[in-house]
Design a protein around this motif. Sequence first.
Motif, short mmCIF file in Angstrom:
data_model
loop_
_atom_site.label_atom_id
_atom_site.label_comp_id
_atom_site.label_asym_id
_atom_site.label_seq_id
_atom_site.Cartn_x
_atom_site.Cartn_y
_atom_site.Cartn_z
N UNK A 164 0.84 -1.19 0.00
CA UNK A 164 0.00 0.00 0.00
C UNK A 164 0.88 1.25 0.00
N UNK A 165 0.51 2.20 -0.82
CA UNK A 165 1.24 3.45 -0.86
C UNK A 165 0.98 4.20 0.44
N UNK A 166 2.03 4.59 1.17
CA UNK A 166 1.79 5.26 2.46
C UNK A 166 1.14 6.62 2.28
N UNK A 167 0.39 6.99 3.27
CA UNK A 167 -0.23 8.31 3.26
C UNK A 167 0.82 9.36 3.61
N UNK A 168 0.52 10.59 3.27
CA UNK A 168 1.42 11.71 3.58
C UNK A 168 1.02 12.34 4.90
N UNK A 169 1.99 12.63 5.74
CA UNK A 169 1.72 13.21 7.06
C UNK A 169 2.44 14.55 7.19
N UNK A 170 1.87 15.47 7.96
CA UNK A 170 2.51 16.78 8.18
C UNK A 170 3.64 16.66 9.20
N UNK A 171 4.49 17.68 9.30
CA UNK A 171 5.62 17.63 10.24
C UNK A 171 5.22 17.35 11.69
#
Length: 447
Positions: free
Chosen positions: A293-300
């Motif tokens: 699964x393509x990982x989700x993007x997370x903020x700093x």
Amino acid sequence: MRQPVAASVSTPRYFVPHAASPVEPVPCDASEVVHVLDAFRLEPAYLGEPEWFVCTDVVGQLQLIPGSERARLPASVQAQLAHHEVASGRPPRRLAATELFFFSPELVEHPADADGFNDPVYLYGTLTGPWPGNAVTRVNGQLTVTRGDVLAGFAHGAQDAFHYVKDAESRDVPRAYHALLPGDRADQLAQGRGLVLTYPAVPAELQAHHAANGAQVASVLHAVLTQLQEDARTHQGPKELVALDLPAASRAMAIADLELRGYEVKGDIATPRPTKGGLVGKLAGWLQDEAVRVPREAPPPEFLELARRVLPLIPGWPTETERTLRAHVLAGTLSPGTPLTRATVPRAPTPPAAIPPRLPTPPVRSSDWMQDFISAHGKPGGTKPRLTSLQPKPAPRPAPAPPVSKASWQADFGPAPAAPARPASKQQEKAPAPPGKKPDWMSDFED
């Protein structure tokens, strides 16, 4: 052969200057800075100025400005300071140190085939210091710290990150993060020496309204957490770290990495791409890793929270160096008579017309010197280290189009003979308008 750096250059023990890079003096001019990265108070008081501002100039180099010169700062920089002080709602932190160094890393190397868990990490960038002092210099080089040092530095410094005004180009609230890293042994740190304040470099072309480095910090933390998780899986490390759902600092970069590894990405699923057709290709695909699964993007902020959760899982953490280093960071105190009520954060004001919205693009600085360190660490035929670049790669210039030359065969497709003109009616048989005079029909649109 590398030549030693001049003896007059004072650097921390764990920083190795690049011998071929020049050692430059740092002129600090409050009127020449363009952004603020940090604000703190330096103790003890005999060092002179109690309050200091870490700023950047037009080419992104760090400068330290004393608080007494605040009135000489450009109006846009004073506006950044005012917004940060009101938005943070807390006095600046205090640093107990006799000298400080400031480091701006541009590349991070994670050595391959490391033996331990809390392994070394190499940061390549520009070191400035020591401050305060009359012989402040700037030099390129390598700073060696551990994975835990990187995670703890940014995790503990997040509460004092510099706040910027949110604009249309910012998806999240922009902030400038810093990390206090050890540049020397614990006994020197205890004396207030060898402290390195680190600010991941932001490309100058991306510094439009601020110098927020959240994307760079997220990339560094993601790389360190990934290495720790891979080692935990290989060496049967903490189960909590193995099962950690690690997001991506950039979803686009994660997709590009999967495609380079031979995956085909459709939506949120990446499947191995067959290298050959037919039955052989299908068998090869079955032998590869299963779909991921393509990982989700997370903020700093989410990566900073992950760093706080992972630190207790590192064996032997906190170290003596870490405990000694954190003892030099003290909570800010209010001046006598200052009210304890928190001011209301105002809405972001529209920048005055006198403040230019963007800065001129500075010349691109070469980073070829970093390869000298990376090559020295590698072994012939060994596993290549993982590199985390904090600077975007310049887009290649398109090749100029060749001049168009009409081939002989194109004459066969020459323009067709013009069709005979239709006879004009009497109303259409009007003489053309003389040069410089508008046709009569244009007057219909002038009313």
